[in-house]
Design an enzyme around this catalytic site. Structure first.
Site, PDB file in Angstrom:
ATOM      1  N   GLU A   1       0.839  -1.206   0.000  1.00  0.00           N
ATOM      2  CA  GLU A   1       0.000   0.000   0.000  1.00  0.00           C
ATOM      3  C   GLU A   1       0.874   1.256   0.000  1.00  0.00           C
ATOM      4  O   GLU A   1       1.859   1.340   0.740  1.00  0.00           O
ATOM      5  CB  GLU A   1      -0.897  -0.014   1.245  1.00  0.00           C
TER       6      GLU A   1
ATOM      7  N   LYS B   1      -9.318   3.086  -2.552  1.00  0.00           N
ATOM      8  CA  LYS B   1      -9.682   2.438  -1.291  1.00  0.00           C
ATOM      9  C   LYS B   1     -11.007   2.983  -0.771  1.00  0.00           C
ATOM     10  O   LYS B   1     -11.184   4.201  -0.608  1.00  0.00           O
ATOM     11  CB  LYS B   1      -8.569   2.656  -0.266  1.00  0.00           C
TER      12      LYS B   1
ATOM     13  N   CYS C   1      -5.870  -3.148   1.707  1.00  0.00           N
ATOM     14  CA  CYS C   1      -5.733  -3.279   3.161  1.00  0.00           C
ATOM     15  C   CYS C   1      -7.056  -3.505   3.891  1.00  0.00           C
ATOM     16  O   CYS C   1      -7.632  -4.575   3.825  1.00  0.00           O
ATOM     17  CB  CYS C   1      -4.990  -2.051   3.708  1.00  0.00           C
TER      18      CYS C   1
END
Length: 265
Positions: A41, A110, A144
């Site tokens: 990330e 995200k 994530c």
């Protein structure tokens, strides 16, 4: 498709140095027969760099995307890399997939931001399922914290994702996500999951490594330790098809029973 996981925090704050790290890893991965290299990330800039996130954010088609495309083309493998994406005044925590010929295949923002740090610096994405076709597999993108929501991964399974790429910045004391949650996500959704972490101290965080390529049988096909590492394993379409036939979770679902999952309480 042989998949390489680049477990590294790179050089936080230096895009140029991180591109060098990526180039070196791509050379090693290609020499080992990999068709895909996945980073952690925010690999391009670093994670815990404060307002440097805003300063270093770039458009999805910016100079760094061109540099990654050049690396992918020169080494003959696809690259999925984490970076801060600028779109006007907004900045997103993103991952972009670039094909071996340098074509930009997919870009994901995200959706589930973790903690005050991310909520301060980023705008949440709004599209949960982003996919691309790569070497005979349907590849999905996620970042994530997103993978810790079972609804997110199930949405990918229902959309036909075969290999889910999850750049991450998994920190202490949540290493059980890498050790246990990710292999379970792969099994319950009958897909491969490539979960690629940062390592070591960075700002106020301690990243735990333990990157993994989890198979649809719930096993770890490749598992990194706690340091900088490049690990490789294969995502095999034939094994995936056999596993789906033997474990028909998606066929045996009863969607009519699950209405409460989409109602806010």
């Amino acid at each position: 498709m042989r998949t390489a996981l680049l477990q590294s925090s790179g050089r936080p704050g230096s895009v140029a140095e991180n591109l060098k790290v990526l180039d070196e890893a791509a050379a090693r991965a290609a020499a080992s027969g990999a068709g895909l290299l996945v980073t952690s990330e925010l690999f391009l800039t670093g994670y815990a760099i404060g307002d440097g996130i805003d300063a270093l954010a770039e458009p999805a088609d910016g100079d760094s995307a061109d540099a990654v495309a050049e690396i992918a083309g020169r080494h003959g493998l696809a690259v999925a890399y984490g970076y801060p994406e600028r779109d006007g005044e907004r900045v997103f925590n993103s991952v972009q997939l670039i094909a071996a010929d340098g074509t930009r295949l997919a870009n994901y923002r995200k959706t589930h931001l973790f903690g005050c740090f991310e909520r301060h610096h980023f705008t949440p994405g709004e599209q949960p399922v982003i996919q691309a076709e790569l070497n005979g597999l349907t590849v999905g993108l996620m970042i994530c914290y997103d993978v810790e929501f079972p609804e997110n991964v199930r949405a990918h399974a229902l959309a036909g994702t075969d290999l889910l790429l999850v750049p991450t910045a998994q920190m202490h004391p949540f290493q059980f996500v890498a050790e246990s949650v990710v292999p379970v996500r792969a099994f319950e959704n009958q897909m491969y999951v490539a979960y690629v972490n940062r390592v070591g101290p960075e700002g106020d965080f301690e990243f735990v490594g333990l990157s993994v390529l989890a198979g649809p049988d719930g096993t770890s096909r490749a598992r990194a330790g706690r340091g900088e590492e490049l690990v490789l394993a294969d995502a095999d379409p034939a094994f995936l098809a056999a596993s789906r036939e033997a474990n028909p979770y998606l066929k045996d679902r009863l969607p009519g029973l699950y209405g409460s999952l989409v109602r806010n309480r």
